[in-house]
Design a protein around this motif. Structure first.
Motif, mmCIF file in Angstrom:
data_model
loop_
_atom_site.group_PDB
_atom_site.id
_atom_site.type_symbol
_atom_site.label_atom_id
_atom_site.label_comp_id
_atom_site.label_asym_id
_atom_site.label_seq_id
_atom_site.Cartn_x
_atom_site.Cartn_y
_atom_site.Cartn_z
ATOM 1 N N ASP A 89 0.843 -1.199 0.000
ATOM 2 C CA ASP A 89 0.000 0.000 0.000
ATOM 3 C C ASP A 89 0.878 1.248 0.000
ATOM 4 N N ASP A 91 0.134 4.074 1.561
ATOM 5 C CA ASP A 91 -0.334 5.008 2.595
ATOM 6 C C ASP A 91 0.422 4.870 3.915
ATOM 7 N N SER A 93 0.669 2.379 5.781
ATOM 8 C CA SER A 93 0.187 1.318 6.668
ATOM 9 C C SER A 93 1.216 0.190 6.664
ATOM 10 N N ARG A 205 -3.337 4.868 8.230
ATOM 11 C CA ARG A 205 -2.793 5.973 7.452
ATOM 12 C C ARG A 205 -3.023 7.284 8.207
HETATM 13 MG MG LIG Z 1 -4.842 1.802 3.681
#
Ligand SMILES: [Mg+2]
Ligand SMILES: Nc1nc2c(ncn2[C@@H]2O[C@H](COP(=O)(O)OP(=O)(O)O)[C@@H](O)[C@H]2O)c(=O)[nH]1
Length: 232
Positions: A89, A91, A93, A205
């Motif tokens: 991902d 973001d 995370s 996030r």
């Molecule tokens: Mg996410």
């Protein structure tokens, strides 16, 4: 081994540059798969690709979900000499500092290395009880229905040996959201590939917004039993 990190993006303007630069420190190639984000993420990706030799961009015309974006990125990565292809991902995370551990696991014999919240040492940060139950329950449900030993089936932080993606029938995968992650891992296990789970801590996030939806959740619930029939 040469590794390419596929980064699907949809409205990740606040995160993309920081993520790409963080990944650069680990000697990987980065392939951004942007679905024509209205917030200008695609233009940021182009600028980074011009500046940084390790960055490439795949522009897709519209938002179709994570699954199709990853499939397009995998096909592009397989056209190169990459030995390993990663999912991650954009973001934060998933911690870019964990990338070398996933790569090392594949270099040491795993066919797929999975960043896992549900093995000892793994977990989630700042999640309420309900969210923890839903997420853990989702993996548990898929694990029981599909008869798998893997504990984190919905996560999207993974490293594949290229042979795995070459062997799975990518054309047969139509899932879009969490179901895509389940389908990919299940398909690989069905083909006899070896999965190793490595503990990761999944953080929420802090920039941008999640694209998770009720439709994505329902797709996974309905799709899991069907996978038993459709995945060979
Ligand atoms: Mg996410
Ligand atoms: N290209 C593309 N990327 C997507 C799409 N949906 C989500 N993403 C990206 O996939 C990653 C995970 O999505 P996110 O919304 O954070 O899902 P969550 O972590 O389950 O809430 C992020 O990098 C998103 O930008 C999509 O439809 N197309």
């Amino acid at each position: 081994m040469k590794a390419t990190v596929c980064l699907p993006t949809y409205n990740e303007r606040e995160n993309l540059e920081k993520m790409v630069r963080a990944l650069g420190a680990h000697g990987v190639r980065v392939l951004v798969a942007d679905d024509n984000s209205p917030d200008g993420t695609g233009e940021i990706a182009d600028r980074l690709a011009q500046e940084l030799a390790y960055v490439d961009v795949l522009h897709r015309p519209q938002k179709e979900g994570l699954g199709p974006a990853y499939l397009a990125a995998f096909r592009r990565a397989l056209q190169t000499d990459a030995d390993l292809v990663l999912e991650m991902d954009c973001d934060f995370s998933h911690d870019p500092a964990d990338v070398p551990r996933l790569i090392a696991a594949c270099e040491n014999g795993a066919d797929i290395a999975l960043g896992s919240r549900y093995v000892a040492g793994g977990g989630t940060r700042d999640w309420g009880l309900l969210r923890r139950i839903v997420s853990w329950g989702g993996s548990f449900y898929a694990r029981i229905v599909l008869g798998l030993g893997v504990r984190d089936l919905t996560g999207g932080f993974k490293c594949f040996r290229r042979a795995v993606l070459e062997t799975i029938d990518l054309d047969a995968i139509h899932s879009k959201g969490y179901a895509f992650q389940i389908e990919l891992t299940y398909s690989a296990v069905r083909r006899g590939f070896r999965v190793v789970e490595l503990p990761i801590v999944f953080a929420d996030r802090t920039e941008g917004t999640s694209k998770m939806s009720r439709a994505i959740f329902l797709e996974a619930v309905v799709k899991v039993p069907l996978l038993r029939v459709t995945v060979r």
